[in-house]
Design a protein around this motif. Structure first.
Motif, PDB file in Angstrom:
ATOM      1  N   LEU A   8       0.871  -1.180   0.000  1.00 55.26           N
ATOM      2  CA  LEU A   8       0.000   0.000   0.000  1.00 55.26           C
ATOM      3  C   LEU A   8       0.904   1.225   0.000  1.00 55.26           C
ATOM      4  CD1 LEU A   8      -2.716   1.561   0.419  1.00 55.26           C
ATOM      5  CD2 LEU A   8      -2.347   1.260   2.875  1.00 55.26           C
TER       6      LEU A   8
ATOM      7  N   ASN B 199       1.193   5.368   0.281  1.00 47.12           N
ATOM      8  CA  ASN B 199       0.556   6.613   0.696  1.00 47.12           C
ATOM      9  C   ASN B 199       1.480   7.757   0.332  1.00 47.12           C
ATOM     10  OD1 ASN B 199      -2.017   6.184   2.344  1.00 47.12           O
ATOM     11  ND2 ASN B 199      -0.637   4.681   3.275  1.00 47.12           N
TER      12      ASN B 199
ATOM     13  N   TYR C  59       2.007  11.864   0.735  1.00 50.05           N
ATOM     14  CA  TYR C  59       1.604  13.051   1.483  1.00 50.05           C
ATOM     15  C   TYR C  59       2.260  14.246   0.801  1.00 50.05           C
ATOM     16  CZ  TYR C  59       0.861   9.248   4.819  1.00 50.05           C
ATOM     17  OH  TYR C  59       0.462   8.074   5.420  1.00 50.05           O
TER      18      TYR C  59
ATOM     19  N   ILE D 226      -2.589  10.696   8.077  1.00 43.71           N
ATOM     20  CA  ILE D 226      -3.445   9.513   8.214  1.00 43.71           C
ATOM     21  C   ILE D 226      -3.837   9.411   9.685  1.00 43.71           C
ATOM     22  CG2 ILE D 226      -1.527   7.842   8.475  1.00 43.71           C
ATOM     23  CD1 ILE D 226      -3.247   5.891   6.730  1.00 43.71           C
TER      24      ILE D 226
ATOM     25  N   HIS E 189      -5.353   4.331  13.319  1.00 43.43           N
ATOM     26  CA  HIS E 189      -6.008   3.104  12.839  1.00 43.43           C
ATOM     27  C   HIS E 189      -5.111   1.904  13.105  1.00 43.43           C
ATOM     28  CE1 HIS E 189      -3.153   4.025   9.666  1.00 43.43           C
ATOM     29  NE2 HIS E 189      -3.233   2.746   9.301  1.00 43.43           N
TER      30      HIS E 189
ATOM     31  N   ASP F  92      -4.103  -1.841  11.064  1.00 38.75           N
ATOM     32  CA  ASP F  92      -4.228  -2.404   9.726  1.00 38.75           C
ATOM     33  C   ASP F  92      -5.153  -3.616   9.803  1.00 38.75           C
ATOM     34  OD1 ASP F  92      -2.699  -0.428   8.549  1.00 38.75           O
ATOM     35  OD2 ASP F  92      -0.866  -1.368   9.241  1.00 38.75           O
TER      36      ASP F  92
ATOM     37  N   SER G  92       7.416  -0.909   6.702  1.00 34.03           N
ATOM     38  CA  SER G  92       7.070   0.450   6.279  1.00 34.03           C
ATOM     39  C   SER G  92       8.339   1.173   5.840  1.00 34.03           C
ATOM     40  CB  SER G  92       6.418   1.153   7.472  1.00 34.03           C
ATOM     41  OG  SER G  92       6.340   2.539   7.252  1.00 34.03           O
TER      42      SER G  92
ATOM     43  N   PHE H 243       5.565   9.712  13.469  1.00 35.70           N
ATOM     44  CA  PHE H 243       4.660   8.572  13.357  1.00 35.70           C
ATOM     45  C   PHE H 243       4.380   8.132  14.793  1.00 35.70           C
ATOM     46  CE2 PHE H 243       4.158   3.898  12.746  1.00 35.70           C
ATOM     47  CZ  PHE H 243       3.168   3.898  11.785  1.00 35.70           C
TER      48      PHE H 243
ATOM     49  N   LEU I 278      10.210   9.059  11.048  1.00 35.23           N
ATOM     50  CA  LEU I 278      10.523   8.199   9.909  1.00 35.23           C
ATOM     51  C   LEU I 278      11.300   9.001   8.865  1.00 35.23           C
ATOM     52  CD1 LEU I 278       7.112   6.292   9.643  1.00 35.23           C
ATOM     53  CD2 LEU I 278       9.197   5.598  10.844  1.00 35.23           C
TER      54      LEU I 278
ATOM     55  N   HIS J 179      -1.872   3.199  14.990  1.00 37.35           N
ATOM     56  CA  HIS J 179      -0.814   4.105  14.533  1.00 37.35           C
ATOM     57  C   HIS J 179      -1.394   5.229  13.684  1.00 37.35           C
ATOM     58  CE1 HIS J 179      -0.796   0.748  11.524  1.00 37.35           C
ATOM     59  NE2 HIS J 179      -0.734   1.744  10.665  1.00 37.35           N
TER      60      HIS J 179
ATOM     61  N   LEU K  19      -0.170   9.148  11.387  1.00 39.62           N
ATOM     62  CA  LEU K  19       0.822  10.122  10.917  1.00 39.62           C
ATOM     63  C   LEU K  19       0.107  11.475  10.977  1.00 39.62           C
ATOM     64  CD1 LEU K  19       3.723   9.741   9.105  1.00 39.62           C
ATOM     65  CD2 LEU K  19       2.267  10.955   7.515  1.00 39.62           C
TER      66      LEU K  19
ATOM     67  N   ARG L 227       6.168  13.359   0.848  1.00 33.43           N
ATOM     68  CA  ARG L 227       6.680  12.102   1.400  1.00 33.43           C
ATOM     69  C   ARG L 227       5.881  10.965   0.772  1.00 33.43           C
ATOM     70  NH1 ARG L 227       4.636   8.946   5.689  1.00 33.43           N
ATOM     71  NH2 ARG L 227       6.206   7.628   6.646  1.00 33.43           N
TER      72      ARG L 227
ATOM     73  N   ASN M 202       5.230   6.822   1.378  1.00 36.39           N
ATOM     74  CA  ASN M 202       5.430   5.687   2.286  1.00 36.39           C
ATOM     75  C   ASN M 202       4.901   4.412   1.642  1.00 36.39           C
ATOM     76  OD1 ASN M 202       3.819   3.940   4.595  1.00 36.39           O
ATOM     77  ND2 ASN M 202       5.871   4.551   5.207  1.00 36.39           N
TER      78      ASN M 202
ATOM     79  N   THR N 215       3.945   0.514   2.558  1.00 34.18           N
ATOM     80  CA  THR N 215       3.810  -0.532   3.584  1.00 34.18           C
ATOM     81  C   THR N 215       3.638  -1.873   2.873  1.00 34.18           C
ATOM     82  OG1 THR N 215       1.501   0.107   3.895  1.00 34.18           O
ATOM     83  CG2 THR N 215       3.031   0.755   5.625  1.00 34.18           C
TER      84      THR N 215
ATOM     85  N   ARG O 275       3.055  -5.761   2.811  1.00 37.43           N
ATOM     86  CA  ARG O 275       2.254  -6.664   3.635  1.00 37.43           C
ATOM     87  C   ARG O 275       2.185  -8.034   2.999  1.00 37.43           C
ATOM     88  NH1 ARG O 275      -2.020  -2.689   5.667  1.00 37.43           N
ATOM     89  NH2 ARG O 275      -0.853  -0.751   5.537  1.00 37.43           N
TER      90      ARG O 275
HETATM   91  O1  LIG Z   1       2.681   6.879   6.014  1.00 39.18           O
HETATM   92  C1  LIG Z   1       2.913   6.190   6.985  1.00 39.18           C
HETATM   93  O2  LIG Z   1       4.009   6.113   7.517  1.00 39.18           O
HETATM   94  C2  LIG Z   1       1.775   5.404   7.614  1.00 39.18           C
HETATM   95  C3  LIG Z   1       0.990   4.583   6.663  1.00 39.18           C
HETATM   96  C4  LIG Z   1      -0.006   3.734   7.386  1.00 39.18           C
HETATM   97  O3  LIG Z   1      -0.368   3.984   8.505  1.00 39.18           O
HETATM   98  C5  LIG Z   1      -0.550   2.554   6.731  1.00 39.18           C
HETATM   99  O4  LIG Z   1      -0.213   2.283   5.561  1.00 39.18           O
HETATM  100  O5  LIG Z   1      -1.341   1.848   7.379  1.00 39.18           O
END
Ligand SMILES: O=C(O)CCC(=O)C(=O)O
Length: 261
Positions: A157, A159, A161, A168, A171, A173, A186, A195, A218, A236, A238, A248, A250, A252, A254
């Motif tokens: 995934l 993200n 920014y 974010i 939440h 995952d 991540s 974070f 981060l 977690h 952000l 930025r 990111n 993740t 999985r």
């Molecule tokens: O951008 C981030 O470091 C967090 C992303 C995040 O919380 C997620 O992908 O669940």
């Protein structure tokens, strides 16, 4: 008992001086690398020999929280990957870039995209979707994470920014879609951002318990391994950081369960 803060190790300076914006919790500085022995989460000795000395890890631990942090890519390589991500990633548009909150549509306060193995599906905003196929820049990062952790991933995934106003919310995952016992890797590029982890029993106005939040910064090129059972006990987020002007991205990585036939 106070918790840890992993400070920016290198790279973008944009996240500096943001601590005063932190309002709801306290955290304590673990500091730059405390100079402990070189360690990696990987335990298999044969694999260690293949991978060489490996990066320097910082271990972040709290009740039910088990994370490992390192700067995986040096500045030049991180810059190169960031540029390629900016060029190649195709983000969601239309309804996938919007979210319904109490009957009103809002733009998601960041851009998102998913890539992964063929045949996988996942649910997103109530829709069943397939990730886009892997592209070389994502394979490069995924394979580097494998090289230092021994962990394989079938999904990522992304993200993005655009600046510190993108964020974010708190939440966890979605555990139903994650392979049981699998970590989340991540990897961050671009502006350094705060974070936060917050214990599930320590949320809201009247928490059941007071458990110190954990803050990690981060950095550009960094890897944060969120190992089980972190995602079971901790949320977690952000948060917004108005002073951050740079973008930025990111990733993740999985391991998600194959779609049931
Ligand atoms: O951008 C981030 O470091 C967090 C992303 C995040 O919380 C997620 O992908 O669940």
């Amino acid at each position: 008992m106070e918790r840890f803060l992993v400070k920016q190790a290198q790279g973008d300076q944009a996240g500096k001086g943001e601590q005063q914006e932190q309002t709801q919790e306290e955290s304590v500085t673990l500091g730059k690398d405390p100079g402990g022995p070189r360690k990696r989460p990987r335990r298999d000795t044969a694999d260690r020999a293949i991978c060489g000395a490996g990066p320097r890890w910082q271990h972040i631990r709290a009740e039910g929280l088990d994370c490992d942090y390192t700067v995986l890519f040096g500045r030049a390589e991180a810059d190169e990957i960031f540029q390629e991500l900016e060029k190649e990633i195709e983000y969601f548009t239309g309804t996938l870039a919007r979210v319904l909150v109490f009957g009103k549509w809002h733009n998601v306060p960041r851009k998102q995209a998913t890539y992964g193995d063929a045949g996988l599906t996942y649910t997103f905003s109530g829709l069943v979707l397939s990730p886009k196929p892997w592209i070389p820049v994502l394979e490069r990062v995924r394979d580097r994470v494998f090289g230092v952790t021994g962990q394989t991933f079938n999904f990522v995934l992304i993200n993005r920014y655009k600046d510190g106003s993108d964020h974010i919310g708190e939440h966890r995952d979605d555990e139903r879609e994650l392979a049981p016992g699998s970590p989340i890797a991540s990897v961050s590029f671009g502006a350094c951002r705060d974070f936060f982890f917050r214990h599930k029993e320590s949320r809201g106005k009247n928490p059941r318990r007071k458990v110190e939040a954990v803050r990690v910064q981060l950095a550009h090129g960094s890897l944060l391994m969120m190992n089980p059972p972190t995602n079971t006990h901790w949320y977690h987020s952000l948060p917004v950081r108005k002073k951050v002007l740079a973008p930025r991205v990111n990733l993740t990585f999985r391991k998600i369960l194959p779609t049931k036939k």
